[in-house]
Design a protein around this motif. Sequence first.
Motif, PDB file in Angstrom:
ATOM      1  N   SER A 585     -11.474 -69.266 -11.904  1.00 25.99           N
ATOM      2  CA  SER A 585      -9.751 -69.884 -11.770  1.00 25.99           C
ATOM      3  C   SER A 585      -9.094 -69.222 -13.115  1.00 25.99           C
ATOM      4  CB  SER A 585     -10.033 -71.391 -11.965  1.00 25.99           C
ATOM      5  OG  SER A 585     -10.242 -71.734 -13.163  1.00 25.99           O
ATOM      6  N   VAL A 595      -7.960 -69.829  -7.563  1.00 27.83           N
ATOM      7  CA  VAL A 595      -9.281 -70.006  -7.689  1.00 27.83           C
ATOM      8  C   VAL A 595     -10.029 -68.719  -6.842  1.00 27.83           C
ATOM      9  CG1 VAL A 595     -11.292 -70.856  -6.537  1.00 27.83           C
ATOM     10  CG2 VAL A 595      -9.843 -72.491  -7.633  1.00 27.83           C
ATOM     11  N   THR A 612      -8.647 -65.039  -3.265  1.00 27.94           N
ATOM     12  CA  THR A 612      -8.117 -65.886  -3.971  1.00 27.94           C
ATOM     13  C   THR A 612      -7.442 -67.137  -3.044  1.00 27.94           C
ATOM     14  OG1 THR A 612      -7.704 -64.110  -5.629  1.00 27.94           O
ATOM     15  CG2 THR A 612      -6.214 -66.001  -5.824  1.00 27.94           C
ATOM     16  N   ALA A 615      -5.138 -73.649  -5.562  1.00 26.27           N
ATOM     17  CA  ALA A 615      -5.841 -74.966  -5.884  1.00 26.27           C
ATOM     18  C   ALA A 615      -4.880 -76.127  -5.563  1.00 26.27           C
ATOM     19  CB  ALA A 615      -6.501 -75.093  -7.340  1.00 26.27           C
ATOM     20  N   PRO A 616      -5.682 -77.160  -5.218  1.00 25.22           N
ATOM     21  CA  PRO A 616      -6.995 -77.337  -4.738  1.00 25.22           C
ATOM     22  C   PRO A 616      -7.169 -76.754  -3.133  1.00 25.22           C
ATOM     23  CG  PRO A 616      -5.985 -79.469  -4.451  1.00 25.22           C
ATOM     24  CD  PRO A 616      -4.785 -78.591  -5.333  1.00 25.22           C
ATOM     25  N   SER A 657     -12.341 -75.858  -7.397  1.00 26.26           N
ATOM     26  CA  SER A 657     -10.861 -75.898  -7.103  1.00 26.26           C
ATOM     27  C   SER A 657     -10.266 -77.087  -7.852  1.00 26.26           C
ATOM     28  CB  SER A 657     -10.263 -75.408  -5.890  1.00 26.26           C
ATOM     29  OG  SER A 657     -10.297 -76.420  -5.103  1.00 26.26           O
ATOM     30  N   HIS A 661      -7.694 -77.652 -10.733  1.00 24.17           N
ATOM     31  CA  HIS A 661      -6.530 -78.462 -10.584  1.00 24.17           C
ATOM     32  C   HIS A 661      -6.517 -79.723 -11.654  1.00 24.17           C
ATOM     33  CE1 HIS A 661      -3.534 -81.030  -8.476  1.00 24.17           C
ATOM     34  NE2 HIS A 661      -2.927 -79.886  -8.544  1.00 24.17           N
TER      35      HIS A 661
END
Length: 700
Positions: A585, A595, A612, A615-616, A657, A661
């Motif tokens: 991340s 992420v 990629t 996030a989340p 993720s 976050h």
Amino acid sequence: MPNLDALLTARSIAIVGASNREGSFGWHVVRQLLDFGYTGDIIPINPTSSEIQGITAFASCSAVGRPIDCAAICVGDDRLEAALTDVIATGIPAAIIFGTAVGTASTGGPLADWITAQARDAGLALQGPNCMGHYSFANRQFLTGYPYHREPGAGAIGFITHSGSLFSAIVKNNRGLNFNFAISPGQERVLTAADYLAWMLEQSSTRVVALVLETVRDPDRFQAALAEANRRAIPVVLLKIGRSEHGAAMAMSHTGAIAGDQAVIEAVAARYNVVLVRTIEELLDTLELFASGRQWGDGDLAAVADSGGERTLMVDLAADRNLPWAALTAATVQVLASTLDEGLAAVNPVDLWGTGHDWQRIYRTCLTALLADETVGALSFGIDFNNGSRLNPDYAAIATETFQATTRPFAVVSNVAAGIDPDWAARLRSAGVPVLQGTETGLAAFAHLRTWSRRQSSIETWQSGSPAVEPGDLEPLDYLDRPLDEWLSVYYLQAEGLLTSPYARQASNKTELIKKANSVGYPVALKSLKPGLVHKSEAGGVALNIPDYRALHQEYEYMSRALGPQVMVCEMVDTSRGTELILGSRNDPQFGPLVTLGMGGIWVEIMRDLITFLAPVSPDEVLARLPELRGYPRLLGARGVEPVDLPKLARVVAHFSQIAHARRDEVATMEINPLLAAGDQFTMLDALIIPAGAVLPSPE
């Protein structure tokens, strides 16, 4: 929210700087409104003229004495302050500034900053400065100083572009692609592309929106608008232009080095089902196909051609786009086989041209059979419509009949864009038939429509993210001024309830090391814990498969001299039957934590096989996007490796993720590489955490 109705569908427009001097900018703005039938109130503002192009003029906006929706400010930068002050004092709700707004305001600060502050304080819906204006085709409101040279037709495509040249070139295209609104946002000092997008989505005439963007200045508003586009099932097609380099903080980790700006845009596009295109021609073909208003249901692509060579080219280019061909039913194959001339194969795509005898019947029979086939979701009519060809009238009739006989996506695809007869292309388009100009871009448009239509049904679940995860009860990391070593990085990730790692012990001298290695059990791995060392392999800070204490002694002698005495000794893990992944991340300054998941190990930056996510991320989105990895077959068990439990992998990524976050304010980068995946077992073989407060070297 500023009043965009007053800006883009104004009932009255004051032209500040209107002029009788032919060819001047103020002259052109008035002329455009008159020539193209604007039905609202045109109010020229000029302190030295009582009449402009036959219309009564006023010395200022405040002197008009009747309501004004919008002011088009066409004066030079030296007169902008006075003009904007007059507009705001008059209570006009919307304005557009064409000038560059370069220079110093009377307050001593930058003129552009002064304009921004004044407009925002007044709640003024301001377009620009430094923009090309806009076209509102629904009410013939052409607020631009650049002449328009084609018959204006109101269409279903909204268009927002940061490129002034593309604003003119695309809107004035000669392929009959029509728009409802086209906007040049300029510097976006008040209104941004996100505001225009949100407004366009509310217009009943909007069927698809095209964006050509250099940057996103309001990420939260932009994402909210994209989510609304999904809710309304209005496709958004984006051409992102311009890339930037990453600084040292990104290059310190593999994730930062490989998940650049394009990965950010791809993550946003995936989350909100945005169609990404790479070229202007791909953009135009995609818009034309989407504007026909047909969604792709079940089934795959079928195509017809009148050339064996072009048919083969279609197959090659469709493979590049992962665009599957419909596997025709036995009944359809039988019709094709009994209809085609001898020597032509009853396969999809279909080469229909043989001897030329009775070819119109052959075309109609085969096209009817393809449209009746349940495996066919869309149909490409791959005919060139060459200049002066005697076949064009019949081809056009057959194409139009076929288009009208189905609700499935259908388009003529001219394999040679420069060879298509413009008159016949125009006739087809007037009948509603999309005409795509190029095999590659035409098939790309079909691929985009298929992907967009398939994802639309599940996109709401993707946007919901995962259930919230509270960060572990650990001290914050943002006070640290350097990257965490592997020992601490693994400790923090495990404390967050994520994954397992090989048994390991720390040591700071030879005697302690031998003792710890005995408790771990040979063979072992030796890794440096030198403070700030993040690329251990490249620095000689990793030694694997050490068989006994003598070899360990030798490796430690070398490693401690080069990198210091602090090390960790770990149990060796058999990686031969698993798959090495990277899970990382990084914090994007606009869109927050991103992420990245991909095929990992020492070759990660060379292979660059990654996806990629914003996030989340939800497990559903992860599962749906896993096939985008080139190494996806390995996850399924290719070449004898153990298949990976994909639902569990998706849950691991979603959990990671959530941690990224939750700790976005204190962690700049987190990375697990390699993450060994084998069945339902996921093991951290190395990890790195870079706190937000880490002091890093300047980029070279």
